[in-house]
Design an enzyme around this catalytic site. Structure first.
Site, PDB file in Angstrom:
ATOM      1  N   CYS A 385       0.834  -1.206   0.000  1.00 38.31           N
ATOM      2  CA  CYS A 385       0.000   0.000   0.000  1.00 38.31           C
ATOM      3  C   CYS A 385       0.869   1.256   0.000  1.00 38.31           C
ATOM      4  O   CYS A 385       1.404   1.633  -1.034  1.00 38.31           O
ATOM      5  CB  CYS A 385      -0.980  -0.032   1.173  1.00 38.31           C
ATOM      6  N   HIS A 511      -3.699  -4.643   0.453  1.00 37.57           N
ATOM      7  CA  HIS A 511      -3.106  -5.215   1.673  1.00 37.57           C
ATOM      8  C   HIS A 511      -3.186  -6.743   1.646  1.00 37.57           C
ATOM      9  O   HIS A 511      -4.127  -7.323   2.197  1.00 37.57           O
ATOM     10  CB  HIS A 511      -3.836  -4.680   2.907  1.00 37.57           C
ATOM     11  N   GLU A 513      -1.706  -8.757   3.375  1.00 32.95           N
ATOM     12  CA  GLU A 513      -1.571  -9.329   4.729  1.00 32.95           C
ATOM     13  C   GLU A 513      -2.912  -9.737   5.341  1.00 32.95           C
ATOM     14  O   GLU A 513      -2.944 -10.494   6.303  1.00 32.95           O
ATOM     15  CB  GLU A 513      -0.833  -8.359   5.662  1.00 32.95           C
TER      16      GLU A 513
HETATM   17  N1  GLN Z   1      -1.753   6.867   3.064  1.00 33.11           N
HETATM   18  C1  GLN Z   1      -1.880   6.164   1.839  1.00 33.11           C
HETATM   19  C2  GLN Z   1      -3.245   6.351   1.201  1.00 33.11           C
HETATM   20  O1  GLN Z   1      -4.173   6.759   1.844  1.00 33.11           O
HETATM   21  C3  GLN Z   1      -1.589   4.684   2.031  1.00 33.11           C
HETATM   22  C4  GLN Z   1      -2.602   4.008   2.893  1.00 33.11           C
HETATM   23  C5  GLN Z   1      -2.137   2.684   3.434  1.00 33.11           C
HETATM   24  O2  GLN Z   1      -0.973   2.339   3.392  1.00 33.11           O
HETATM   25  N2  GLN Z   1      -3.043   1.931   3.973  1.00 33.11           N
HETATM   26  O3  GLN Z   1      -3.422   6.113   0.046  1.00 33.11           O
END
Ligand code: GLN
Length: 537
Positions: A385, A511, A513
């Site tokens: 992400c 994600h 995970e």
């Molecule tokens: N802050 C980034 C976004 O909002 C990544 C978010 C995250 O890693 N969950 O896109």
């Protein structure tokens, strides 16, 4: 459906979620169909707006619900797929009651905690029952510690529920602490006695006691707990601090016959003993790895064990599948930010770099240093992400020469917004549940490393982010060796990237995970550990 309510006493962080999930596993392995849910007494509608410093990881479900990290334990330990109905907070309960009051649903009545709030809580249990009609057991964990003011309406609702359903259909399992006092050289049962007394004051008598302890419970201690807590001796269950892996918990509880006791209380007589061979094999691999992979984990909330819970677990699953221990070293991104020249010293010893998700500006430049180091030194890199956005920023700046390239999250005025909000998102004002959340499809590029790692042309993964790769930069960046290896089916959103001139550099906007299981490690984590091992040899 049979019901098990899991409460906690004495202190928080007792591992109630883990104990509940471990019991879920045991019951599943007895051939029963199990559903799990969590009641959280706080007033937030969901934990999505809480900092990981407050709450640990926010776990995301397929349907996009932002939930407590205990739901991660439930999904990893059992085969159940959870939905937004499996995590109820006081915030949700009160919101619904007040909405109903405004609509006039309670016209003429005084709206009260009993019966209106408690009815709402019981209605949620009924809803889960309706949704999962073929399940045998619903395990409901109640967050917080017995004695907390916020928890009272939940405990009262459970008292009513058990009265309505009868004791062979609904029971309480209380997780408590039996501390060892060094000075006295003995285990102390008083805190448990008092927390059970607190439950009894509310009208709840636990039928099972799970005792968290550093030392084995001897006969006398078991007898004392049994007498004073009013629980049969065989239902006093020891759960000793797990040394090497949380996945040992179901095996330890099995040894204490927890599942037999529970099945007896709930009259689940025809469920055969739990078959745990495969689980045992997995635990053995975790406990006795043949190799190790040293991974630099470059994040912001590195001091917090719980902030990246699912990522650590996914690394453990993937490691086990390679007979390898994923040795995670947490590197504070801010250290690299203050002194980028420390990269060699801080990262030089590792066989791989992982940059996990995150929000806000702090530590960002340090993570860019880490991604750059991995790229330039051919070190395996996995970006999750934010980790993909970071890799994009590094490549744009240092390979394409786009000076001050950035995400508009961190520099709204950047001349090169390689990561930005999509047009449609710019007017979203509220912060609650306003991100791109939950499962969506990514189509992988044929012949890419990502497609090869997955072994599939299309995947579905869980998301939680606001910002996206800016497609205006696609051509310029791909010309230099940046590969967009996965996109949304309509091709507008970037889902995964990799680098052409690098042995293993993969990052994703989602994600992974949240989809890894002990005996079914996620392909990206498995691939990453494999690459780390190859790098080391
Ligand atoms: N802050 C980034 C976004 O909002 C990544 C978010 C995250 O890693 N969950 O896109």
């Amino acid at each position: 459906m049979k019901h098990i309510f899991v409460t906690g006493g004495v202190v928080s962080s007792l591992g109630k979620g883990l104990a509940a999930a471990a019991l879920g596993r045991l019951l599943e392995n007895r051939g029963l169909k199990v559903v799990m849910q969590k009641f959280d007494p706080y007033l937030n509608v969901d934990p999505g707006t809480m900092s990981p410093f407050q709450h640990g990881e926010v776990y995301v479900l397929n349907d996009g619900t932002e939930t407590d990290l205990d739901l991660g334990h439930y999904e990893r330990f059992t085969s159940g797929q959870l939905t937004r109905h499996n995590n109820l907070t006081s915030g949700q309960v009160y919101l619904r009651v007040i909405e109903k009051e405004r609509k006039g649903d309670y016209l003429g009545k005084t709206v009260q905690v009993v019966p209106h709030v408690t009815d709402e809580i019981k209605a949620r249990i009924a809803l889960v029952e309706q949704e999962q009609p073929d399940s045998h057991v619903l395990i409901t964990e109640i967050g917080g510690t017995t004695g907390d003011i916020e928890g009272l309406p939940f405990l009262e609702a459970i008292r009513q529920f058990i009265l309505e359903r009868g004791p062979s259909n609904a029971m309480v399992m209380h997780v408590t602490l039996v501390p060892y006092l060094k000075a006295a050289g003995e285990l102390k049962t008083k805190p448990s006695q008092q927390s059970v007394a607190k439950l009894r004051e509310i009208g709840l008598q636990p039928q099972v006691l799970i005792c968290r302890t550093e030392e084995p419970l001897n006969r006398d201690v078991r007898a004392k707990l049994s007498t004073y807590c009013n629980v049969p001796q065989k239902a006093v269950i020891e759960l000793r601090d797990v040394e090497s892996t949380i996945y040992e918990a179901p095996l330890m509880l099995r040894k204490e016959c927890l599942d037999d006791v529970v099945c007896e209380i709930l009259r689940l007589d025809d469920a055969p003993p739990a078959e745990m061979t495969e689980w045992e094999r997995f635990v053995k691999r975790v406990k006795h790895p043949k190799k190790a992979a040293k991974i630099a984990f470059v994040g912001k909330y590195t001091d917090l064990q719980d902030a990246y819970k699912s990522v650590y677990e996914s690394l453990a699953h993937a490691g086990a599948s390679h007979d390898c221990r994923a040795e995670v070293h947490r590197i504070d991104a801010e250290k690299l930010e203050v002194d980028p020249s420390a990269a060699e010293e801080l990262l030089g010893d590792f066989t791989g770099v992982l940059v996990p998700g995150g929000f806000g500006e702090r530590g960002i430049e340090g993570k860019v240093v880490a991604a750059r180091y991995a790229r330039e030194n051919q070190l395996p890199y996995l970006g999750l992400c934010l980790g993909m956005q970071i890799a994009t920023i590094d490549f744009a700046r240092h390979v394409c020469g786009f000076e001050r390239a950035n995400s508009t999250e961190f520099d709204p005025k950047t001349p090169h917004p390689v990561i930005c909000l999509l047009e449609g998102q710019k007017n979203v004002k509220g912060k609650g549940a306003s991100m791109r959340l939950g499962l969506s499809t990514a189509v992988l590029k044929e012949g890419s490393l990502t497609a090869q790692v997955y072994g599939r042309p299309e995947v579905q993964e869980r998301h939680r982010h606001r910002y996206e790769f800016n497609m205006k930069y696609r051509e310029a960046m791909e010309a230099k060796g940046f590969v967009i290896s996965g996109t949304s089916p309509d091709g507008t959103l970037v889902e995964t990237i990799e680098l052409r001139h690098h042995p293993w550099f993969v990052a994703c906007q989602f994600h992974p995970e949240f989809l890894s299981k002990p005996n079914a490690p996620h392909p990206l984590f498995r691939g990453f550990i494999g690459a780390c091992l190859a790098h080391a040899s």
